[in-house]
Write a protein that holds these residues in place. Structure first.
Motif, PDB file in Angstrom:
ATOM      1  N   ASP A  95      -0.315   9.310   1.650  1.00  0.00           N
ATOM      2  CA  ASP A  95       0.586   9.179   0.312  1.00  0.00           C
ATOM      3  C   ASP A  95       0.170   7.603  -0.019  1.00  0.00           C
ATOM      4  O   ASP A  95       0.048   7.203  -1.295  1.00  0.00           O
ATOM      5  N   MET A  96       0.033   6.746   0.804  1.00  0.00           N
ATOM      6  CA  MET A  96      -0.179   5.341   0.356  1.00  0.00           C
ATOM      7  C   MET A  96      -1.582   5.253  -0.033  1.00  0.00           C
ATOM      8  O   MET A  96      -1.531   4.250  -1.272  1.00  0.00           O
ATOM      9  N   VAL A  97      -2.546   5.711   0.348  1.00  0.00           N
ATOM     10  CA  VAL A  97      -3.814   5.840  -0.285  1.00  0.00           C
ATOM     11  C   VAL A  97      -4.022   6.298  -1.485  1.00  0.00           C
ATOM     12  O   VAL A  97      -4.465   5.866  -2.489  1.00  0.00           O
ATOM     13  N   VAL A  98      -3.269   7.507  -1.746  1.00  0.00           N
ATOM     14  CA  VAL A  98      -3.537   8.042  -3.087  1.00  0.00           C
ATOM     15  C   VAL A  98      -2.466   7.318  -3.943  1.00  0.00           C
ATOM     16  O   VAL A  98      -2.831   7.199  -5.202  1.00  0.00           O
ATOM     17  N   SER A  99      -1.459   6.784  -3.624  1.00  0.00           N
ATOM     18  CA  SER A  99      -0.607   5.967  -4.776  1.00  0.00           C
ATOM     19  C   SER A  99      -1.400   4.827  -5.353  1.00  0.00           C
ATOM     20  O   SER A  99      -1.131   4.564  -6.202  1.00  0.00           O
ATOM     21  N   PHE A 100      -1.967   4.240  -4.114  1.00  0.00           N
ATOM     22  CA  PHE A 100      -3.000   3.150  -4.993  1.00  0.00           C
ATOM     23  C   PHE A 100      -3.984   3.609  -5.956  1.00  0.00           C
ATOM     24  O   PHE A 100      -3.978   2.999  -6.837  1.00  0.00           O
TER      25      PHE A 100
END
Length: 205
Positions: free
Chosen positions: A167-172
């Motif tokens: 989720d953190m990678v995709v959010s970036f």
């Protein structure tokens, strides 16, 4: 009860398109992709796709109630054709995910424009928002294989929340897409991945 030819024809018309026919669906998606390529988001409509596919608008509207859902299925076809990276390390996998499946994928094709439009339209259309959320959940769940492989290799602790990392990678990536900074973001990929992984208990580089 007597059945007239008109009654029979009416029932037949109502039944057409009630269930998706794979060949017809692919023809419509091909037409939708062609319209997007030729006319962009501004010229994309159910009517334009119907003309291109030589299909009835009622059938398309029955399968895709609005243009956002149709664009999402066009986008999904591109994504489903791409397997997730397996570089042998979680760091390499996440870098490849951003380079090839998210930022790089959006930067080098029409898909970035299409996906940005889907996100924007989902802000005002509850049905589109629901479909986008379901698609995102499906993709993130599938992408978790990257973290599961890392756990099996002993790179991250067993209790690390794989969904949160993805989720953190995709959010970036989403943020860079929405502000149209994809080219600039390519140079930040390794730093972002390292920053995310530093927060993972037990991560071993």
């Amino acid at each position: 009860m007597n059945t007239t030819t008109e009654d029979t024809d009416d029932r037949a018309r109502r039944s057409i398109g009630a269930r998706r026919n794979p060949a017809s669906q692919e023809a419509i998606l091909d037409a939708a992709e062609a319209v997007l390529e030729e006319s962009g988001i501004g010229g994309f409509s159910i009517e334009a796709v119907a003309r291109r596919a030589r299909a009835g608008k009622p059938t398309i509207y029955r399968w895709w109630p609005n243009r956002t859902l149709l664009m999402l299925d066009v986008y999904r076809r591109f994504k489903n054709a791409r397997g997730f990276p397996d570089t042998g390390s979680v760091r390499g996998d996440l870098i490849a995910l951003l380079q090839n499946h998210l930022l790089g994928f959006w930067k080098d094709s029409l898909c970035g424009t299409v996906y940005r439009a889907i996100i924007v339209e989902a802000q005002n259309d509850p049905d589109a928002a629901k479909a986008l959320y379901a698609y995102q959940e499906e993709r993130k769940k599938a992408t978790e294989v990257i973290i599961e492989r890392a756990k099996a290799r002993g790179e991250v602790a067993k209790d690390v929340d794989g969904r949160l990392i993805i989720d953190m990678v995709v959010s970036f990536a989403w943020h860079q897409l929405l502000i149209n900074r994809l080219d600039e973001a390519m140079g930040s990929i390794e730093g972002v991945v390292d920053g995310v992984l530093m927060g993972c208990a037990g991560y071993k580089r």
